[in-house]
Design an enzyme around this catalytic site. Structure first.
Site, PDB file in Angstrom:
ATOM      1  N   LYS A   1       1.021  -1.265  -0.115  1.00  0.00           N
ATOM      2  CA  LYS A   1       0.038  -0.057  -0.047  1.00  0.00           C
ATOM      3  C   LYS A   1       0.777   1.358   0.024  1.00  0.00           C
ATOM      4  CE  LYS A   1      -4.316   1.831   0.256  1.00  0.00           C
ATOM      5  NZ  LYS A   1      -3.645   2.883  -0.929  1.00  0.00           N
TER       6      LYS A   1
ATOM      7  N   ASN B   1      -3.631  19.740   1.196  1.00  0.00           N
ATOM      8  CA  ASN B   1      -4.730  18.816   1.770  1.00  0.00           C
ATOM      9  C   ASN B   1      -4.400  18.207   3.118  1.00  0.00           C
ATOM     10  OD1 ASN B   1      -7.297  17.258   1.229  1.00  0.00           O
ATOM     11  ND2 ASN B   1      -5.839  15.408   1.125  1.00  0.00           N
TER      12      ASN B   1
ATOM     13  N   LYS C   1       4.674   2.391   8.892  1.00  0.00           N
ATOM     14  CA  LYS C   1       3.238   3.084   9.135  1.00  0.00           C
ATOM     15  C   LYS C   1       2.106   2.200   9.425  1.00  0.00           C
ATOM     16  CE  LYS C   1       3.098   6.931   6.685  1.00  0.00           C
ATOM     17  NZ  LYS C   1       2.870   7.992   5.921  1.00  0.00           N
TER      18      LYS C   1
ATOM     19  N   SER D   1      -7.731   4.953   3.863  1.00  0.00           N
ATOM     20  CA  SER D   1      -7.413   4.039   2.633  1.00  0.00           C
ATOM     21  C   SER D   1      -7.853   2.611   2.785  1.00  0.00           C
ATOM     22  CB  SER D   1      -6.113   4.338   2.045  1.00  0.00           C
ATOM     23  OG  SER D   1      -5.941   5.385   1.250  1.00  0.00           O
TER      24      SER D   1
ATOM     25  N   LYS E   1       5.428   2.415  -2.691  1.00  0.00           N
ATOM     26  CA  LYS E   1       5.397   3.767  -2.811  1.00  0.00           C
ATOM     27  C   LYS E   1       5.603   3.816  -4.556  1.00  0.00           C
ATOM     28  CE  LYS E   1       4.527   7.478  -0.712  1.00  0.00           C
ATOM     29  NZ  LYS E   1       3.366   7.993   0.426  1.00  0.00           N
TER      30      LYS E   1
END
Length: 417
Positions: free
Chosen positions: A71, A222, A95, A350, A107
């Site tokens: 992810k 954001n 994370k 997510s 990533k």
């Protein structure tokens, strides 16, 4: 903004090595977790609006997938490099483990300047890049999300391109999509909301009152902009904000909603009359209780760390603090909530979006925000407890927790064949 030429992958590996040493990991485990599992480099042509063909270079790196599918976001920037993507993938592994969701870390990125490209050029580049990395991505293998200079529309193009290859819609291949094609309520504000939750918990731990806390936020996108608004709503006095055009300072407090309206109307904070202009360098050193770097990596370095006046730093950005600055701030007694905890709200929601897409069943925004708050509070408490037990700072507490979880999964699964 202050950006020093520090290799982010060196920073990430150094952080891991320190945690591995404290955990007493075996040589074999250190060797496995130090290196990314997969690295894909793609060079691909895109036809520009004027008819010319330009070549672009993109990356997709999977660091570790022992706890679940990979992810991680995709960023578009002229500064994208393989080592940056490697570092970000490794940080994503930790994370996801810190907040204990069943993902590994990945990533991606493309070297480009999206601000100089038309929407049509961005779409063609995105679809071609998606095709090139479709070897790796998928709802059960690797799920991209927005990152720097990417957004829900770009995730929609990635989802559509991948779906065209499959011949049917696969909404779970990306997260951070528009609601109309399987996006989740609450996703846009998720990272900032997570920042707000851990900041609030730290304020409580210190016995502070929000209305007595002054806050400086670097970055007004954001994450930074929404975090500033949420902290303003919580009662904190936001005295400094910044975007790419520079910073603003008002010791009496900035009306964050008014600044957001100015930014939307004018394209930046530049010219906002109710605060004094400061450089991004000066912004980081302003007098405040809480500093939230929400822009780029390598913002707090050994050069400016001694001049930081904040007593609490919350890393809303990925890797904003170098190893040297970390040591200086620790010696100064500054409490620092690390990126792998502070900005994990985005990947948490997510995860919720991915689950909703797989089930074809969607939750209300209140339920999502409540679940996010529960996970962020639980994770903050676990990191704080670990740090106190081991008599280390919050970053090391988070790493000890995360690396141990990934190492346990790796040990259980074993070495194939």
């Amino acid at each position: 903004m202050v950006i020093e030429m520090v290799n982010p992958y060196d920073v990430a590996v150094h952080q891991f090595d320190e945690a591995a040493e404290r955990l007493g990991l075996s040589q074999a485990m250190r060797a496995i977790l130090r290196k990314p599992k997969r690295e894909l480099i793609v060079n691909f042509p895109v036809r520009m609006d004027n008819g010319d063909v330009e070549m672009f270079t993109g990356y997709r790196v999977q660091h570790n997938i022992n706890r679940g599918p990979a992810k991680g976001g995709i960023r578009y920037s002229p500064a994208v490099s393989l080592d940056e993507v490697r570092a970000l993938a490794m940080w994503m592994t930790w994370k996801c483990a810190v907040v204990d969701i069943p993902f590994g870390g990945a990533k991606g990125g493309v070297i480009c300047d999206p601000h100089l490209m038309s929407s049509a050029e961005l779409e063609r580049m995105t679809r071609r890049y998606t095709t090139e990395i479709s070897l790796l991505i998928g709802p059960d293998s690797d799920i991209p999300a927005p990152d720097m200079n990417t957004n829900p529309q770009i995730m929609g193009w990635i989802m559509d391109t991948y779906s065209m290859h499959r011949g049917y819609s696969v909404p779970a291949v990306t997260t951070g999509k528009p609601l109309a094609i399987g996006g989740s309520e609450g996703r846009l504000e998720a990272t900032a909301r997570g920042v707000q939750v851990v900041t609030r918990e730290a304020i409580r731990d210190k016995g502070w009152q929000p209305e007595n806390c002054s806050v400086v936020v670097q970055g007004f996108g954001n994450v930074g902009g929404i975090a500033a608004r949420l902290l303003h709503e919580m009662g904190c006095k936001v005295v400094g904000i910044s975007d790419i055009s520079g910073g603003l300072y008002n010791p009496n407090g900035i009306d964050v909603p008014a600044a957001m309206r100015h930014s939307r109307r004018n394209g930046s904070l530049k010219g906002y009359a109710e605060a004094d202009a400061v450089s991004n360098t000066e912004l980081l050193e302003l007098p405040c209780d809480i500093l939230i770097p929400a822009a780029l990596e390598n913002q707090l370095t050994e050069r400016n760390a001694p001049r930081i006046k904040a007593r609490l730093i919350v890393e809303a950005a990925n890797g904003p603090t170098t190893n040297e600055a970390d040591a200086i701030l620790n010696d100064m007694g500054v409490t620092l909530i690390p990126d792998i905890l502070a900005n994990a709200g985005g990947v948490t929601v997510s995860y919720f979006e991915w689950v909703q897409d797989l089930q074809r069943f969607f939750w209300a925004e209140d339920e999502i925000n409540n679940r996010l708050e529960m996970i962020m509070k639980r994770s903050y408490k676990a990191v704080k407890t670990k740090a106190d037990e081991q008599e280390v700072n919050m970053r090391m507490g988070a790493y000890l927790l995360a690396v141990a979880r990934v190492a346990e999964a790796t040990e259980i699964r074993g070495v194939y064949p």
